[in-house]
Structure formats: structure tokens, C-alpha cells
Design an enzyme around this catalytic site. Structure first.
Site, mmCIF file in Angstrom:
data_model
loop_
_atom_site.group_PDB
_atom_site.id
_atom_site.type_symbol
_atom_site.label_atom_id
_atom_site.label_comp_id
_atom_site.label_asym_id
_atom_site.label_seq_id
_atom_site.Cartn_x
_atom_site.Cartn_y
_atom_site.Cartn_z
ATOM 1 N N PRO A 221 23.635 7.046 43.247
ATOM 2 C CA PRO A 221 24.644 6.602 43.558
ATOM 3 C C PRO A 221 25.098 5.593 42.430
ATOM 4 C CG PRO A 221 22.641 6.045 45.094
ATOM 5 C CD PRO A 221 22.169 6.985 43.993
ATOM 6 N N ILE B 184 24.166 14.898 48.276
ATOM 7 C CA ILE B 184 23.175 16.327 47.950
ATOM 8 C C ILE B 184 23.823 17.206 49.139
ATOM 9 C CG2 ILE B 184 21.090 17.021 48.254
ATOM 10 C CD1 ILE B 184 21.657 15.100 45.604
ATOM 11 N N ARG C 231 58.431 33.288 60.774
ATOM 12 C CA ARG C 231 59.149 32.274 61.358
ATOM 13 C C ARG C 231 60.857 32.495 61.121
ATOM 14 N NH1 ARG C 231 59.654 27.831 64.300
ATOM 15 N NH2 ARG C 231 60.716 26.009 63.129
ATOM 16 N N PHE D 119 64.886 33.508 52.535
ATOM 17 C CA PHE D 119 65.162 32.574 51.529
ATOM 18 C C PHE D 119 64.697 32.134 50.283
ATOM 19 C CE2 PHE D 119 66.116 31.196 55.944
ATOM 20 C CZ PHE D 119 67.679 31.249 56.176
ATOM 21 N N GLN D 120 65.291 32.172 49.260
ATOM 22 C CA GLN D 120 64.764 32.029 48.105
ATOM 23 C C GLN D 120 63.832 30.918 47.853
ATOM 24 O OE1 GLN D 120 67.311 32.406 44.852
ATOM 25 N NE2 GLN D 120 66.972 34.941 44.540
ATOM 26 N N GLU E 149 30.403 19.286 41.381
ATOM 27 C CA GLU E 149 29.927 19.806 40.148
ATOM 28 C C GLU E 149 30.623 19.435 38.826
ATOM 29 O OE1 GLU E 149 28.218 23.610 40.556
ATOM 30 O OE2 GLU E 149 27.744 23.356 42.772
HETATM 31 N N1 COS Z 1 24.205 23.628 28.309
HETATM 32 C C1 COS Z 1 23.007 23.232 27.763
HETATM 33 N N2 COS Z 1 22.840 22.117 26.984
HETATM 34 C C2 COS Z 1 23.679 21.198 27.133
HETATM 35 C C3 COS Z 1 24.991 21.458 27.864
HETATM 36 C C4 COS Z 1 25.146 22.743 28.345
HETATM 37 N N3 COS Z 1 26.098 22.937 29.115
HETATM 38 N N4 COS Z 1 25.612 20.313 27.970
HETATM 39 C C5 COS Z 1 24.716 19.589 27.198
HETATM 40 N N5 COS Z 1 23.722 19.687 26.844
HETATM 41 C C6 COS Z 1 22.558 19.225 26.074
HETATM 42 C C7 COS Z 1 23.216 19.002 24.817
HETATM 43 O O1 COS Z 1 23.213 20.079 23.701
HETATM 44 C C8 COS Z 1 22.307 17.809 24.214
HETATM 45 O O2 COS Z 1 20.966 18.319 23.774
HETATM 46 P P1 COS Z 1 20.577 17.679 22.301
HETATM 47 O O3 COS Z 1 20.306 16.413 22.794
HETATM 48 O O4 COS Z 1 19.270 18.432 22.440
HETATM 49 O O5 COS Z 1 21.561 18.104 21.365
HETATM 50 C C9 COS Z 1 22.241 17.336 25.498
HETATM 51 O O6 COS Z 1 22.274 18.162 26.560
HETATM 52 C C10 COS Z 1 22.918 15.844 25.811
HETATM 53 O O7 COS Z 1 24.370 16.386 25.730
HETATM 54 P P2 COS Z 1 25.498 15.437 25.572
HETATM 55 O O8 COS Z 1 25.357 14.225 24.622
HETATM 56 O O9 COS Z 1 26.732 16.207 25.673
HETATM 57 O O10 COS Z 1 25.418 14.603 26.960
HETATM 58 P P3 COS Z 1 26.321 13.505 27.742
HETATM 59 O O11 COS Z 1 25.364 12.484 28.420
HETATM 60 O O12 COS Z 1 27.611 13.043 26.714
HETATM 61 O O13 COS Z 1 26.847 14.361 29.038
HETATM 62 C C11 COS Z 1 28.413 15.689 30.388
HETATM 63 C C12 COS Z 1 27.579 15.554 29.035
HETATM 64 C C13 COS Z 1 29.386 14.558 30.711
HETATM 65 C C14 COS Z 1 28.950 17.037 30.143
HETATM 66 C C15 COS Z 1 27.580 15.785 31.437
HETATM 67 O O14 COS Z 1 26.785 14.489 31.717
HETATM 68 C C16 COS Z 1 28.154 16.168 32.655
HETATM 69 O O15 COS Z 1 28.208 17.437 33.162
HETATM 70 N N6 COS Z 1 28.412 15.399 33.646
HETATM 71 C C17 COS Z 1 28.762 15.677 35.060
HETATM 72 C C18 COS Z 1 27.682 15.805 36.019
HETATM 73 C C19 COS Z 1 28.192 16.637 36.932
HETATM 74 O O16 COS Z 1 28.440 17.793 36.968
HETATM 75 N N7 COS Z 1 27.429 16.099 38.220
HETATM 76 C C20 COS Z 1 27.595 16.949 39.556
HETATM 77 C C21 COS Z 1 26.385 17.191 40.017
HETATM 78 S S1 COS Z 1 26.294 18.465 41.089
HETATM 79 S S2 COS Z 1 27.566 18.181 42.669
#
Ligand code: COS
Length: 380
Positions: free
Chosen positions: A129, A158, A268, A278-279, A363
């Protein structure tokens, strides 16, 4: 209209043919009723699973179909053209099998044939949340106690919440930030895993998401996937591939809108001729079709990078961003082509418009995709 496809093998053409048969024979006749009445399509998902479509991109040795992502995503596209909810379910299930497939212990991997076999349904519990885009801030906690992890917290949005057979649960086993996050896979019947009332959604009403409360849920220690503290990386890698699935859903939905709007415009009659003549209408259709082709090209490029074992995170983010924005635009334009008829539920375009919206959010919102892309440009 049939999309010209370039597929890598004859088997892939057969698979897409089978998918089209299922889409036309099983999905299309049911979608309107299920979406209108909010009926979860467990029966349809069993049919889809038994046809082998719930484990397509995983190795045959594990019980999957060994298909390249390039092919799997085009299967999703066809399913989405008939019923977005089913395509999204296949995509989410496929995402949910990733942690065990890529990081599971030998013992955990023994469950793969069951997970990929079509009878079980998975869910992926990352968001909370108070933590959606900032996934690394999640607060659901797992504490060791005897032979179990005791999990406490609430997961949000979820897909398959309350319907799934197994749940990937990303939870905090250590300190703050990404390094404190681990991945557990829990059975749905674990005491203390409590699905909440499903959300009342704008679209995708056959499969609304739900919150999942973990109230001292005891998950055996050996259900930890990967190492402790490795959960965030697992979650991000799973999402890289999952975002391609969402992009494929968007392309399939948008293609359906192009086809429907073009068909309507050919039939239609106004001012004594088909409005397609019609374009002003024909050019809208041309722009819609061009955007969908561009989205598909971006998607397949990212998929081919993944299939080749090359980095694809940024290309997946571009594909998800572009394809889902295209789906929103194209479904909006499809309503315009139909005029008043597009605004009422006699035609599917108003439903597609409502469904397209969620694809820009799930996602990783499209703002998060832009963040991933811009960071790749600005960080050395
Ligand atoms: N693949 C592998 N590792 C990854 C990665 C990827 N695509 N993206 C980030 N990482 C790793 C980084 O390399 C880093 O590792 P190290 O600390 O070992 O260097 C670690 O994860 C943290 O990465 P980062 O600093 O980029 O994290 P942030 O907190 O800044 O977050 C985002 C990155 C914003 C991209 C991430 O939080 C995100 O994708 N948020 C959206 C979440 C989402 O999609 N939610 C929907 C859920 S499912 S409906």
C-alpha cells in the site's frame, strides 16, 4: 486483417495457429460475459494451461515448452487480441515462475513441471500500500523462527490475489533498502495468508487485483529462493521480462482496436459512402496501424536481445512504455472512428479503452520506465 509475421521456426507458426484457434474458439465467445459480470476465468485458464501456454518460454527439461521469448510474446499478443485478462494472466503466471526457474535450489526446481504444467496459477507480491514505484522501500517482514520464516505485512495490487496456487513474496529479512530484501515462494493454503476483497477496477473486471495480508504466515525456511538479500535483484530481473509480457498485451489489444475500427469504417455509410473512404478517417486508421507496427518492432527487438542472452532491461522499458502508450492512444482513436457507437458497450472498443489504461501503470508505471531509460543515458 492478418498481421504478417516472421517467426523463427515452423513449430512457432503451428503454435501461433493453435493459439488463434483457442482465442477464437474459447476466449472470444466468453470475454464479454466474463468481463461484464466480473467472473474469474479459472476454467478458461485451465484450457489455456493444458494447451501448454502457461510455461512457454521455460526449458522443456523443466516442463516448459522451450520457446524463445520472441515467439512467446506473439502468443500473448494473439491472446490479448481476444481477451486481455487471459493474456495478462498468462504473463503474470510466467513472471511468477521466474524466481524458481532462475534462482531455485535443486529441490525447489523439482516443482517446476507442476508450476509450468498448466494446472497451477502463480502470483507475484512486490507492491505494498505504501510502496509501489519505490519497490526497495517495502516493509513486509520475514523473521526466522525455528524451521520457518514468519511473514507479516500487506501486499497490494496482487493479480490473482486469492486465486493463485502459489505466491512469490518479496519481503524484508535484513536492513533497509534493496540489500535487505529476500524472495520466498509460499503455497496459497499457508495459514496466515489472507486474501482481501478484490478491488473495484475500471477494466479487467474478470480478474481484479486484491490486497494480500500476511498475518504471521509461517513459510518453511527452504522456500527462500536465491540467497538472503538477493530478492530485489530477482524481483527486478523478473520484471524486466514481465514488462515485455505487458508490452505484448498492449500490442495485441491495440491491434484488435485497429482491426475493429477499420472493419467498422468499411461498413459504416455516411454521406453516401463508407466512412473509410474519407481521408479524415482513413488517415486516423493509418496512424493507428503504423503505431502498432512500431510498438511490435520495439517489442520484438527487445525479445530478440533477451533470447540472445544480451542485456535487455532498457529495451524492455522502452517497449513497455511505447506499446502501452500506443494502446491507450489507439483505443482512444478507435472510439473516435466509431463515434457514438464507440462509447457504448455494444462494441468492445470502450472496454479496450478502459483496459488499456491499466497497462500504462502495471509492472512499473510508464514514469518508472522513463526513469530506467533516462538513467541508462545519464549514468556512466
Ligand atoms: N536487473 C538486475 N538488477 C537490478 C535491476 C535489473 N533490472 N535494476 C536494479 N537492479 C539492482 C541494482 O543493480 C542495484 O544493485 P546493487 O546495489 O548491487 O548495485 C539494486 O538493484 C538497486 O538498484 P537501484 O539503485 O536502481 O534501485 P532503486 O531503488 O533506485 O529502484 C527502480 C529502481 C525504480 C527501477 C525500481 O524500484 C522499480 O522498478 N520500481 C518499480 C517497481 C514496479 O515495477 N512495481 C510493479 C510491481 S508488479 S505489478
Amino acid at each position: 486483417m492478418t498481421v504478417e509475421r516472421m517467426l523463427p521456426t515452423d513449430e512457432a507458426y503451428e503454435l501461433l495457429g493453435l493459439t488463434k484457434e483457442i482465442a477464437d474458439g474459447e476466449l472470444a465467445p466468453r470475454v464479454a460475459k466474463y468481463e461484464q459480470e466480473g467472473l474469474f476465468p479459472r476454467d478458461v485458464l485451465r484450457t489455456v494451461g493444458r494447451a501448454g501456454l502457461l510455461g512457454l518460454p521455460y526449458p522443456e527439461a523443466d516442463g516448459g515448452a522451450g520457446q524463445p521469448y520472441e515467439v512467446y510474446l506473439q502468443v500473448l499478443e494473439i491472446l490479448a487480441g481476444s481477451w486481455l485478462g487471459i493474456a495478462e494472466a498468462v504473463s503474470v503466471h510466467t513472471l511468477s515462475c521466474y524466481p524458481i526457474s532462475a534462482y531455485g535450489s535443486e529441490r525447489q526446481r523439482k516443482s517446476l513441471p507442476e508450476l509450468l504444467g498448466g494446472d497451477l496459477l502463480g502470483a507475484y507480491c512486490l507492491s505494498e500500500p505504501q510502496g509501489g514505484s519505490d519497490a526497495a522501500a517495502l516493509t513486509t517482514r520475514a523473521v526466522r523462527d525455528g524451521d520457518d520464516w514468519v511473514v507479516t505485512g500487506t501486499k497490494a495490487w496482487i493479480t490473482h490475489g486469492g486465486r493463485a496456487d502459489f505466491y512469490n513474496v518479496f519481503c524484508r529479512t535484513g536492513g533497509p533498502g534493496p540489500a535487505g530484501i529476500s524472495c520466498l515462494v509460499a503455497d496459497a493454503d499457508t495459514p496466515g495468508i489472507l486474501p482481501q476483497t478484490p478491488e473495484k477496477t475500471m477494466g479487467l473486471r474478470s480478474s481484479p487485483p486484491a490486497q494480500m495480508v500476511f498475518d504471521d504466515a509461517r513459510v518453511p525456511l527452504d522456500r527462500l529462493v536465491g540467497a538472503e538479500g538477493e530478492g530485489f535483484r530477482i524481483a527486478m530481473q523478473a520484471l524486466d521480462a514481465g514488462r515485455l509480457g505487458i508490452a505484448a498485451c498492449a500490442v495485441g489489444l491495440a491491434q484488435a482496436a485497429v482491426d475493429y475500427a477499420a472493419g467498422y469504417a468499411r461498413e459504416r455509410i455516411q454521406f453516401g459512402r463508407a466512412i473509410a473512404e474519407f481521408q479524415g478517417v482513413g488517415f486516423i486508421l493509418a496512424d493507428m496501424a503504423t503505431q502498432v507496427s512500431a510498438a511490435r518492432a520495439l517489442l520484438l527487438n527487445a525479445a530478440r536481445l533477451k533470447d540472445a542472452g544480451r542485456p535487455f532491461t532498457v529495451e524492455a522499458a522502452k517497449a513497455k512504455l511505447f506499446a502501452t502508450d500506443v494502446a491507450m492512444r489507439v483505443t482512444t482513436d478507435a472510439i473516435q472512428v466509431l463515434g457514438g457507437a464507440g462509447y457504448v458497450s455494444d462494441h468492445p472498443v470502450e472496454r479496450w479503452f478502459r483496459e488499456a489504461k491499466v497497462l500504462q501503470i502495471v509492472e512499473g508505471t510508464n514514469q518508472i520506465q522513463r526513469l530506467v531509460i533516462s538513467r541508462s543515458l545519464t549514468r556512466g
